[in-house]
Design an enzyme around this catalytic site. Structure first.
Site, mmCIF file in Angstrom:
data_model
loop_
_atom_site.group_PDB
_atom_site.id
_atom_site.type_symbol
_atom_site.label_atom_id
_atom_site.label_comp_id
_atom_site.label_asym_id
_atom_site.label_seq_id
_atom_site.Cartn_x
_atom_site.Cartn_y
_atom_site.Cartn_z
ATOM 1 N N TRP A 20 0.694 -13.320 -6.918
ATOM 2 C CA TRP A 20 0.152 -13.020 -5.571
ATOM 3 C C TRP A 20 -0.329 -14.272 -5.417
ATOM 4 C CZ3 TRP A 20 -5.917 -13.918 -4.690
ATOM 5 C CH2 TRP A 20 -6.061 -13.972 -3.847
ATOM 6 N N GLU A 69 3.266 -9.512 -4.139
ATOM 7 C CA GLU A 69 1.700 -8.516 -3.676
ATOM 8 C C GLU A 69 1.383 -9.342 -2.135
ATOM 9 O OE1 GLU A 69 -2.560 -7.147 -4.588
ATOM 10 O OE2 GLU A 69 -1.482 -8.395 -6.142
ATOM 11 N N LYS A 72 -0.994 -9.781 1.160
ATOM 12 C CA LYS A 72 -2.364 -9.404 1.601
ATOM 13 C C LYS A 72 -2.941 -9.602 2.942
ATOM 14 C CE LYS A 72 -6.837 -10.143 -0.204
ATOM 15 N NZ LYS A 72 -7.459 -11.178 -0.908
ATOM 16 N N ASP A 126 -0.798 -3.269 -2.790
ATOM 17 C CA ASP A 126 -2.611 -2.995 -3.282
ATOM 18 C C ASP A 126 -2.983 -1.848 -2.439
ATOM 19 O OD1 ASP A 126 -5.115 -4.250 -3.625
ATOM 20 O OD2 ASP A 126 -4.467 -5.383 -4.450
ATOM 21 N N HIS A 181 -5.330 -4.137 1.228
ATOM 22 C CA HIS A 181 -4.792 -5.276 1.255
ATOM 23 C C HIS A 181 -4.026 -5.485 2.564
ATOM 24 C CE1 HIS A 181 -4.306 -8.327 -2.726
ATOM 25 N NE2 HIS A 181 -5.297 -7.476 -2.266
ATOM 26 N N HIS A 199 -1.433 -1.342 -6.898
ATOM 27 C CA HIS A 199 -2.591 -1.710 -7.147
ATOM 28 C C HIS A 199 -3.010 -1.156 -6.658
ATOM 29 C CE1 HIS A 199 -2.608 -5.754 -9.301
ATOM 30 N NE2 HIS A 199 -1.429 -5.685 -9.686
ATOM 31 N N ASP A 216 -10.465 -5.738 3.107
ATOM 32 C CA ASP A 216 -10.293 -6.276 1.993
ATOM 33 C C ASP A 216 -11.890 -6.508 1.159
ATOM 34 O OD1 ASP A 216 -8.651 -8.623 0.355
ATOM 35 O OD2 ASP A 216 -9.029 -6.794 -0.614
ATOM 36 N N ASP A 241 -13.040 -4.972 -3.239
ATOM 37 C CA ASP A 241 -12.023 -3.914 -3.824
ATOM 38 C C ASP A 241 -13.165 -3.040 -4.687
ATOM 39 O OD1 ASP A 241 -9.428 -5.693 -3.899
ATOM 40 O OD2 ASP A 241 -9.843 -7.098 -5.000
ATOM 41 N N ASP A 294 -6.951 -2.568 -9.375
ATOM 42 C CA ASP A 294 -7.562 -3.930 -8.630
ATOM 43 C C ASP A 294 -8.644 -4.178 -8.135
ATOM 44 O OD1 ASP A 294 -7.671 -6.167 -8.101
ATOM 45 O OD2 ASP A 294 -6.037 -6.243 -7.453
#
Length: 420
Positions: free
Chosen positions: A187, A228, A230, A261, A264, A288, A296, A298, A328
């Site tokens: 990433w 990955e 984003k 993810d 993302h 993820h 975004d 997490d 994640d």
């Protein structure tokens, strides 16, 4: 009636109800037992790592909160992870970032070697778990102007290219030592806060840098390269070089595993609806699993609709053997070990719910275009007692059932975390 007897009795009652709709409960539990969730190390210390622990967290990442007990050494992090694993059914994996090297040497990211992670491998063998890996393209002085692999300065790019190459050798080492492939996730946070004039050149530089990193052929028996995307990061709100479209093209054209993810993408965009499409063009996928809140974010995953849809999509598409599942999130406002346990157990619960669905029968109904019956059945099946099956699974795996695990976390907080 003892607690053990109650757990077994409730399971037998639930099993009878699921059997009535054609579900093999014992078979579902055997599948669930084999599924490894990759638990991420960075929840335990708010993404600081150990190579340069005093450096500011950069790369569009922010961890908030100052809950007591964050790990400050590799030994503390291993102890915390070990506690979490003891409360989670099954044997899983631990996902390391490059900044979590365990060494007394002063070593930079373009100098790291497998020997700097030897203690992690020894620990993983003791715990009978696997390891995954991530090169760290952030929180470093060579993260310049918001760019690493896509920076216009060749010296900057070369530093990060060397880091990426060394990360692949470390992941290969994990796979050889532990007898299972280490998924090595790339990433890259490169991007711009405001609208750039030239979006193409940075993407060309990123493509060329990745080509150089991946120039050595390494067997996927030992490590699987994943990439990955984003949408944005803090300081890169307007433009991210490694977008979803960039990595779709790169992964499919280069034969690299694409990692998606859940946090993302755009706020109304979900990865559950993308899994089937990518599975048609790639032999492997990695996820993820996180919980976005608006943009975004997490957050610790909960049993929300999207988590369940992600797991249903994997099971319904018969993609379990082709999909690696990692978590994640990082939340420093709550007990960090509890966050791990909640997250992994929720991922497993969602998988179990998907495995307890009579998928083949529902597909037949759908193929007849009987959408009324499809809706009625799927809604009624939501009331079936999957929780009794989950409790039995925990009981058989010799981990706490229900809320019993939380008392162990509270004891661990009092005895260990609060004394740091």
């Amino acid at each position: 009636m003892t607690d053990e007897t109650k757990i077994i009795q409730r399971f037998e009652d639930a099993k009878e109800q699921f059997s009535a709709i054609g579900v093999d409960v014992d078979g579902a539990l055997k599948i669930l037992e084999k599924i490894k969730i990759s638990m991420h190390c960075w929840q335990g210390d708010d993404v600081h790592g150990f190579i340069n622990p005093g450096l500011e967290l950069t790369g569009g990442i922010m961890s908030t909160g100052n809950y007591p007990g964050a790990a400050h050494t590799p030994e503390q992090l291993r102890k915390d992870a070990q506690k979490a694993f003891s409360l989670i059914p099954g044997k899983h994996k631990f996902n390391l970032h490059a900044i979590y090297a365990d060494t007394d040497e002063k070593v930079d990211l373009n100098e790291i070697e497998p020997r700097h992670f030897k203690k992690w491998v020894e620990w993983a063998k003791e715990q009978e778990i696997g390891l995954d890996f991530n090169p760290t393209f952030f929180s470093h002085p060579m993260y310049k102007d918001g760019y690493t692999l896509a920076h216009p300065n060749k010296n900057v790019r070369d530093f990060w290219i060397e880091h990426g190459k060394r990360a692949r050798k470390i992941a290969e080492y994990f796979g050889k030592e532990l007898g299972q492939p280490a998924y090595n996730n790339f990433w890259v946070p490169d991007g711009s806060k405001d609208n750039p004039i030239d979006r193409l050149s940075p993407r060309r530089r990123l493509m060329e840098s990745l080509d150089e990193i991946f120039s050595e052929d390494i067997s996927e028996d030992y490590t699987v390269d994943t990439i990955e995307s984003k949408l944005f990061g803090i300081g890169a709100e307007a433009y991210t070089v490694g977008s979803h479209e960039f990595y779709m093209g790169y992964g499919i054209s280069r034969g690299k595993t694409i990692l998606m993810d859940a946090g993302h993408f755009h706020p109304t965009e979900v990865i559950s609806n993308k899994i089937s499409s990518l599975s048609l063009f790639l032999p492997k996928l990695m996820l993820h699993v996180s919980r976005p809140v608006r943009w975004d974010s997490d957050h610790v995953i909960i049993m929300d609709d999207e988590l369940q849809e992600i797991m249903k999509e994997i099971v319904r598409g018969n993609l379990l053997e082709r999909t690696a599942i990692g978590l994640d999130f990082f939340d420093g406002t709550i007990n960090r070990v509890a966050a791990w346990v909640v997250g992994v157990r929720n991922a497993q619960k969602a998988l179990l719910k998907a495995l307890l669905e009579p998928t083949a029968d529902l597909k037949k109904v759908e193929l007849k275009f009987d959408f009324t019956k499809r809706l009625v059945l799927t809604e009624e099946y939501k009331s079936l007692p999957f929780g009794a099956v989950w409790d039995y699974f925990c009981f058989m795996q010799d981990v706490p059932v229900g809320l019993d695990w939380f008392q162990e976390i509270q004891d661990y907080e009092n005895d260990v975390l609060n004394k740091r």
